[in-house]
Design an enzyme around this catalytic site. Structure first.
Site, PDB file in Angstrom:
ATOM      1  N   GLU A 153      -8.766  -0.062  25.851  1.00  0.00           N
ATOM      2  CA  GLU A 153      -9.451   0.589  24.734  1.00  0.00           C
ATOM      3  C   GLU A 153      -8.479   1.099  23.696  1.00  0.00           C
ATOM      4  O   GLU A 153      -7.344   1.450  24.017  1.00  0.00           O
ATOM      5  CB  GLU A 153     -10.277   1.770  25.251  1.00  0.00           C
ATOM      6  CG  GLU A 153     -11.474   1.314  26.024  1.00  0.00           C
ATOM      7  CD  GLU A 153     -12.276   2.462  26.562  1.00  0.00           C
ATOM      8  OE1 GLU A 153     -11.766   3.596  26.567  1.00  0.00           O
ATOM      9  OE2 GLU A 153     -13.412   2.220  26.982  1.00  0.00           O
ATOM     10  N   CYS A 178      -2.718   2.787  35.049  1.00  0.00           N
ATOM     11  CA  CYS A 178      -1.445   3.512  34.954  1.00  0.00           C
ATOM     12  C   CYS A 178      -0.987   3.879  36.356  1.00  0.00           C
ATOM     13  O   CYS A 178      -1.799   4.243  37.204  1.00  0.00           O
ATOM     14  CB  CYS A 178      -1.602   4.771  34.116  1.00  0.00           C
ATOM     15  SG  CYS A 178      -0.041   5.651  33.866  1.00  0.00           S
ATOM     16  N   CYS A 229      -6.052  13.087  34.949  1.00  0.00           N
ATOM     17  CA  CYS A 229      -6.311  11.904  34.142  1.00  0.00           C
ATOM     18  C   CYS A 229      -6.980  10.826  34.993  1.00  0.00           C
ATOM     19  O   CYS A 229      -6.409  10.385  35.989  1.00  0.00           O
ATOM     20  CB  CYS A 229      -4.985  11.391  33.584  1.00  0.00           C
ATOM     21  SG  CYS A 229      -5.113   9.772  32.817  1.00  0.00           S
ATOM     22  N   CYS A 269      -5.182   5.195  18.185  1.00  0.00           N
ATOM     23  CA  CYS A 269      -4.559   5.442  19.483  1.00  0.00           C
ATOM     24  C   CYS A 269      -4.661   4.150  20.293  1.00  0.00           C
ATOM     25  O   CYS A 269      -5.764   3.644  20.520  1.00  0.00           O
ATOM     26  CB  CYS A 269      -5.314   6.576  20.174  1.00  0.00           C
ATOM     27  SG  CYS A 269      -4.780   6.889  21.842  1.00  0.00           S
ATOM     28  N   CYS A 294      -9.531  13.580  24.561  1.00  0.00           N
ATOM     29  CA  CYS A 294      -8.420  13.890  25.439  1.00  0.00           C
ATOM     30  C   CYS A 294      -8.872  14.212  26.860  1.00  0.00           C
ATOM     31  O   CYS A 294      -9.749  15.028  27.056  1.00  0.00           O
ATOM     32  CB  CYS A 294      -7.703  15.097  24.859  1.00  0.00           C
ATOM     33  SG  CYS A 294      -6.757  16.006  26.020  1.00  0.00           S
ATOM     34  N   CYS A 329      -1.194  11.072  37.104  1.00  0.00           N
ATOM     35  CA  CYS A 329      -1.416  12.471  36.698  1.00  0.00           C
ATOM     36  C   CYS A 329      -2.802  12.903  37.174  1.00  0.00           C
ATOM     37  O   CYS A 329      -3.786  12.183  36.988  1.00  0.00           O
ATOM     38  CB  CYS A 329      -1.287  12.619  35.182  1.00  0.00           C
ATOM     39  SG  CYS A 329       0.297  12.052  34.554  1.00  0.00           S
TER      40      CYS A 329
HETATM   41  S1  SF4 Z   1      -1.797  10.980  31.585  1.00  0.00           S
HETATM   42 FE1  SF4 Z   1      -2.823   9.230  32.593  1.00  0.00          FE
HETATM   43  S2  SF4 Z   1      -2.204   7.417  31.395  1.00  0.00           S
HETATM   44 FE2  SF4 Z   1      -0.779   9.108  30.842  1.00  0.00          FE
HETATM   45  S3  SF4 Z   1       0.948   8.848  32.261  1.00  0.00           S
HETATM   46 FE3  SF4 Z   1      -0.467  10.270  33.259  1.00  0.00          FE
HETATM   47  S4  SF4 Z   1      -1.781   8.959  34.562  1.00  0.00           S
HETATM   48 FE4  SF4 Z   1      -0.761   7.625  33.077  1.00  0.00          FE
END
Ligand code: SF4
Length: 381
Positions: A97, A118, A125, A111, A348, A122
């Protein structure tokens, strides 16, 4: 989306230098390589056959060795605040996206994503919970920009030249850009080329969760803006929230920030998601001010966008203000950023559309990971 012909090069993957070297091998000189490169960066150019300003023999020669990929949005969701979330299906069926954010004075920030999923994990996220699928190619990064300009044109937005459609480009979408460093660098070379879309270094921001060695590489190889997903100034808390901190703890991250070459009037953007009861206390704010001391920076505070999928909540608005005041009193330019596109899960820390191969929307969505709230490049306060 274009199928990938075997044994041919996707010319959209190539920087001008790489394209020049490639076409030289098939007997095309540097001057014509420049012309070809420039034409390839035009929105709306989807096929080598579209390059009718080149002689037919030249087009046919190119087509024997290369092809052009392109993207078109599979879906577009529009927020009441004007933010648009464009979902793209890649050649292998993976979804990514881009989020288009209108800002003041009829300007736009885009963006973009750098990976499918990923690996950084995190905790706040949801992209992190998806795991890592693969890196995006340079073409897949560049094509998000070209396809968005095509979409804007179709929406009736007009600009004199393609370079004027998108004012700021931020690498804050799905994925950790510095974990896909080589492809990121090639894509930046293409997007910033004076014969292409001409994004200047001031108009491009790369956000990282803190891959320290690559921060140094980015500072050596480019002059783009740097954004750091910080989210805690305490190692134990940050390691719980962001596993990358176990490999590159705060001391190393802050040293990399101090060493990052900043141009005149430029600062590092510090992003800080406020999570109630986790990183939002007065003491957390004071510690953040202490750790950032001496680093030219601007701090963006991002009250967490609550999601049913994760156990975090935003602090009360009064606490957000207190946190901001503590930082401001210490001399830091500190902004509380509105989440853009919250009603379409483009904000966000929120969810970003994930469309299965049959094209239906999934009930559960993947996170919009970094923070598409940057509406201007960080500047010196
Ligand atoms: S915030 Fe999400 S996309 Fe960004 S590095 Fe951490 S896990 Fe990966």
């Amino acid at each position: 989306m274009t199928a990938t012909p075997a044994a041919k090069a996707d010319l959209r993957n190539l920087s001008r230098g790489q394209l020049t070297a490639m076409v030289k091998e098939i007997g095309i000189g540097a001057t014509r390589a420049n012309r070809i490169f420039s034409l390839l960066q035009q929105p709306g150019c989807h096929d080598l056959a579209d390059l009718t300003m080149l002689k037919r023999e030249l087009r046919e020669k190119l087509a024997r060795h290369g092809y052009l990929s392109h993207l078109a949005p599979a879906t577009v969701e529009k927020s009441s605040d004007g933010t648009s979330k464009l979902a793209f299906r890649l050649a292998d069926g993976a979804m990514i996206e881009s989020v288009l954010i209108p800002t003041e004075h009829d300007r736009h920030t885009l963006c973009v994503s750098s990976q499918v999923g990923c690996a950084m994990g995190c905790r706040f996220c949801l992209t992190g919970t998806m795991g890592f699928t693969r890196n995006l190619t340079p073409a897949e990064i560049v094509n998000q920009v070209l396809a968005t300009i095509e979409y804007m044109t179709a929406q009736g937005i007009h600009r004199a030249t393609p370079r004027e459609f998108i004012n700021n480009l931020v690498f804050m979408g799905m994925g950790e850009p510095l974990a896909n460093y080589d492809n990121l660098l090639t894509a930046l070379n293409i997007l910033m080329d004076v014969l292409g879309l001409e994004f200047t270094e001031r108009r491009v921001t790369v956000s990282t969760c803190g891959i320290v060695p690559r921060i140094a590489d980015l500072g050596r190889d480019t002059r783009v803006n740097l954004a750091i997903s910080m989210h805690s100034a305490d190692d134990a808390t940050r390691s719980r929230l962001m596993p990358v901190n176990r490999t590159y703890p705060l001391e190393q991250l802050l040293a990399a920030c101090r060493a990052f070459p900043l141009g005149k009037k430029k600062v590092i953007l510090i992003e800080y998601i406020l999570l109630e009861g986790i990183n939002d206390s007065d003491e957390d704010a004071r510690l953040l001010a202490e750790k950032l001391s001496g680093i030219p920076c601007r701090i963006n505070l991002l009250p967490y966008n609550q999601s049913a999928d994760l156990p975090y909540r935003p602090p009360a608005p009064e606490q957000v203000k207190r946190f901001q005041k503590i930082l401001r009193d210490q001399g830091f330019l500190t902004l509380v950023r509105d989440s853009r596109g919250a009603d379409i899960s483009a904000a966000c820390g929120q969810l970003a559309g994930k469309i299965p191969s049959d094209g239906r929307k999934t009930a559960r969505r993947a996170a919009e990971p970094h923070h598409p709230t940057v509406d201007s490049p960080p500047k010196q306060r």
